[in-house]
Design a protein around this motif. Structure first.
Motif, PDB file in Angstrom:
ATOM      1  N   GLU A  65       6.422   3.446  -8.626  1.00  0.00           N
ATOM      2  CA  GLU A  65       6.477   4.658  -7.815  1.00  0.00           C
ATOM      3  C   GLU A  65       6.660   5.900  -8.683  1.00  0.00           C
ATOM      4  O   GLU A  65       6.026   6.944  -8.449  1.00  0.00           O
ATOM      5  CB  GLU A  65       7.619   4.551  -6.793  1.00  0.00           C
ATOM      6  CG  GLU A  65       7.338   3.557  -5.671  1.00  0.00           C
ATOM      7  CD  GLU A  65       8.560   3.336  -4.786  1.00  0.00           C
ATOM      8  OE1 GLU A  65       9.595   4.006  -5.028  1.00  0.00           O
ATOM      9  OE2 GLU A  65       8.482   2.488  -3.875  1.00  0.00           O
ATOM     10  N   LEU A  68       3.453   6.667 -10.551  1.00  0.00           N
ATOM     11  CA  LEU A  68       2.502   7.308  -9.633  1.00  0.00           C
ATOM     12  C   LEU A  68       2.888   8.764  -9.373  1.00  0.00           C
ATOM     13  O   LEU A  68       2.009   9.631  -9.248  1.00  0.00           O
ATOM     14  CB  LEU A  68       2.434   6.522  -8.323  1.00  0.00           C
ATOM     15  CG  LEU A  68       1.753   5.150  -8.424  1.00  0.00           C
ATOM     16  CD1 LEU A  68       2.019   4.318  -7.185  1.00  0.00           C
ATOM     17  CD2 LEU A  68       0.246   5.302  -8.652  1.00  0.00           C
ATOM     18  N   PHE A 300      -4.315   5.984  -5.797  1.00  0.00           N
ATOM     19  CA  PHE A 300      -3.851   5.664  -7.147  1.00  0.00           C
ATOM     20  C   PHE A 300      -3.115   4.324  -7.199  1.00  0.00           C
ATOM     21  O   PHE A 300      -3.217   3.594  -8.181  1.00  0.00           O
ATOM     22  CB  PHE A 300      -2.958   6.779  -7.683  1.00  0.00           C
ATOM     23  CG  PHE A 300      -3.710   8.039  -8.044  1.00  0.00           C
ATOM     24  CD1 PHE A 300      -5.089   8.031  -8.179  1.00  0.00           C
ATOM     25  CD2 PHE A 300      -3.026   9.236  -8.258  1.00  0.00           C
ATOM     26  CE1 PHE A 300      -5.792   9.189  -8.514  1.00  0.00           C
ATOM     27  CE2 PHE A 300      -3.712  10.399  -8.603  1.00  0.00           C
ATOM     28  CZ  PHE A 300      -5.093  10.377  -8.730  1.00  0.00           C
ATOM     29  N   SER A 301      -2.391   3.984  -6.170  1.00  0.00           N
ATOM     30  CA  SER A 301      -1.645   2.720  -6.166  1.00  0.00           C
ATOM     31  C   SER A 301      -2.566   1.505  -6.090  1.00  0.00           C
ATOM     32  O   SER A 301      -2.171   0.391  -6.416  1.00  0.00           O
ATOM     33  CB  SER A 301      -0.660   2.681  -4.996  1.00  0.00           C
ATOM     34  OG  SER A 301      -1.360   2.797  -3.758  1.00  0.00           O
ATOM     35  N   VAL A 307      -3.805   2.376 -12.527  1.00  0.00           N
ATOM     36  CA  VAL A 307      -2.652   1.485 -12.715  1.00  0.00           C
ATOM     37  C   VAL A 307      -2.567   1.006 -14.162  1.00  0.00           C
ATOM     38  O   VAL A 307      -1.489   1.013 -14.773  1.00  0.00           O
ATOM     39  CB  VAL A 307      -2.728   0.294 -11.737  1.00  0.00           C
ATOM     40  CG1 VAL A 307      -1.721  -0.791 -12.118  1.00  0.00           C
ATOM     41  CG2 VAL A 307      -2.481   0.772 -10.310  1.00  0.00           C
TER      42      VAL A 307
END
Length: 522
Positions: A65, A68, A300-301, A307
């Motif tokens: 998290e 990100l 993005f996750s 990643v």
């Protein structure tokens, strides 16, 4: 609009990551797996025929998290759009970076369409044997003469897709080492060989030297007039190419907005096109475009290049890992690491940021590796028990192209077992200390259906975009290579001293000593 110019260490996310790292540095991944039965399902990305398992990393869900958050804070999305929109994000050379446009069949530039058509027409004539050499014989051998991006990408792809190749023999000359050139010349006949000279400027020392040596060999055995039948060029310097003796119709284009190490998708890949045929070459491009779309549109996750890049920044800057390893479990990708070394280290090996300031944090990692299972019997001892932490990317394929199921089962068993062993270690501190493995060694595993032109295109593009994301986060320009230019300039000065036997012209005392020693053997 230029790229954002944000020092990552000044962001709130970076400061949070520093605090988080001090709290989690000693956590063992085995503990994280034991505490969360759903860890794998939360740390995987499935996309088309690609499956990325990044659960075996020294990260928690909070780590991801925060990483990100870092991507958002350095304005990664803005940077991605700037690249795709053709902004001059290579600011130090005032160029756009649009290798993605080479494979975008939905909105392809007219000049790219024209270039692909020229490649298709030419390669089909060569493959069908309607194209003849100066004695009327068909072409049996292709020799690509280039260096760097004009060599590493095409050679890697030709090797990786050798299952799909036709009967043409393809050779590559890159090193200015004359012995290598003559070893290649021993294998070919001037009557049946086509030479592809690849150089954007047509002035690169190694390529011009090798091309001239090959030209002289050819003229001695054939004639000056026959050059037009056996030499083609990929270049933007038409004047120099024509002076070399290559006709206008045999000049293939290169564009200012395509960097050398990202150019295999263009006419630089003509040797690929001749080796596997245009249809397979187009599939390679279409695969890359699919990854381009994934990169541009996925959250993005759930974004593979993002990643992987974030994890790399985590290890490089917080764990202070200096190197990373790429381990493809297929012999077809034996040149993939060589290709990535240029793509990664030439792109992100920078010490000045986009603001022109010297950098106080880590940028490009040293990339190395080899194919499994060969690597297991070479450097894996260091990975398992050495004092250095080396994050690894394992790349494997579900299916064997020749249907060798027993071999493939053993290959995959080794791949999966190595990632597990790196994670778990020996799990028992009471055993003989020489047989103790602490584990907690991170890895990603990328599982792909099988080696095809399309899947290879996706894979290459995946790492291209990873490089871009790393550069954006680290606030550097990934698309210039001034360090390479420095070496070239120095070599020119040294060559003049060697050729003229003027040792006194050299200022550096060490270099002067080496030249003096060289002259002792005359």
């Amino acid at each position: 609009m230029p790229l954002p110019k944000i020092n990552p260490t000044t962001t709130a996310a970076w400061k949070k990551l520093e605090a988080h790292f001090s709290e989690t540095e000693q956590l063992h991944m085995a503990t994280l797996f034991a505490e969360d039965a759903s860890r794998v399902s939360k740390m995987k990305i499935e996309w088309e025929d690609f499956y990325l398992d990044f659960s075996k990393n020294r990260v928690t869900h909070e780590t991801m998290e925060l990483l990100l958050e870092l991507a958002e804070e350095v304005q990664l999305k803005t940077a991605i759009e700037a690249q795709y929109n053709g902004e001059h994000i290579n600011e130090t050379e005032d160029r756009a970076v649009l290798h993605t446009a080479l494979r975008d069949f939905d909105s392809m530039k007219p000049e790219v369409k024209k270039g692909l058509q020229q490649m298709q027409d030419f390669s089909e004539k060569i493959i069908s044997t309607t194209y003849k050499g100066y004695t009327g014989k068909p072409i049996t051998d292709i020799v690509n003469i280039g260096i760097g991006g004009s060599h590493l990408g095409p050679e890697m792809v030709t090797e990786a897709l050798s299952f799909y190749k036709n009967e043409l023999n393809v050779h590559y000359i890159s090193n200015v080492d004359g012995d290598h050139v003559h070893e290649v010349l021993k294998k070919i006949s001037p009557e049946t060989t086509l030479f592809i000279v690849v150089s954007k400027s047509f002035t690169t020392q190694e390529t011009r030297t090798n091309a001239t040596t090959v030209r002289n060999w050819f003229v001695e055995k054939a004639s000056e007039k026959a050059i037009s039948k056996h030499f083609v060029a990929v270049s933007s310097n038409h004047k120099a190419v024509k002076k070399f003796g290559i006709t206008t119709e045999n000049i293939f284009p290169m564009w200012d907005w395509v960097g050398g190490r990202f150019s295999l998708w263009s006419a630089v890949g003509l040797s690929i096109c001749c080796s596997i045929g245009y249809k397979h070459f187009e599939d390679l491009l279409k695969g890359a475009h699919k990854m381009d779309t994934h990169f541009r549109t996925a959250q993005f996750s759930e974004n593979m290049p993002v990643v992987l890049a974030l994890l790399s920044v985590w290890y490089n800057n917080f764990f202070k890992c200096q190197t990373a390893a790429i381990i493809p479990y297929t012999q077809y990708l034996k040149k993939f690491v060589d290709y990535l070394q240029q793509a990664v280290m030439e792109s992100n090996g920078k010490c000045v940021d986009r603001n022109g300031d010297l950098i106080s944090y880590e940028t490009g990692m040293i990339l190395w590796g080899n194919t499994g299972t060969n690597a297991q019997h070479a450097f894996f001892q260091l990975l398992h028990q050495g004092t250095k932490l080396v994050p690894c990317d394992f790349i494997a394929f579900r299916e064997s192209l020749y249907g060798a199921t027993d071999h493939q089962n053993k290959l995959l068993a080794n791949c999966f077992a190595q990632t597990e062993a790196l994670l778990q270690g020996s799990g028992d501190e009471a055993v003989d200390s020489h047989k103790y493995f602490k584990g907690n060694r991170p890895s990603n595993t990328l599982l792909i259906h099988k080696v095809t032109p399309e899947s290879l295109g996706k894979l290459i593009a995946l790492y291209e975009h990873k490089i871009f994301v790393q550069g954006v986060i680290l606030n550097i320009f990934s698309y210039d290579q001034w360090g390479v230019e420095l070496g070239k300039r120095t070599a020119i000065e040294t060559l003049a001293a060697i050729a003229n036997n003027e040792v006194s012209a050299i200022k550096n005392v060490s270099t002067k000593g080496l030249l003096q020693k060289k002259n002792e053997f005359r």
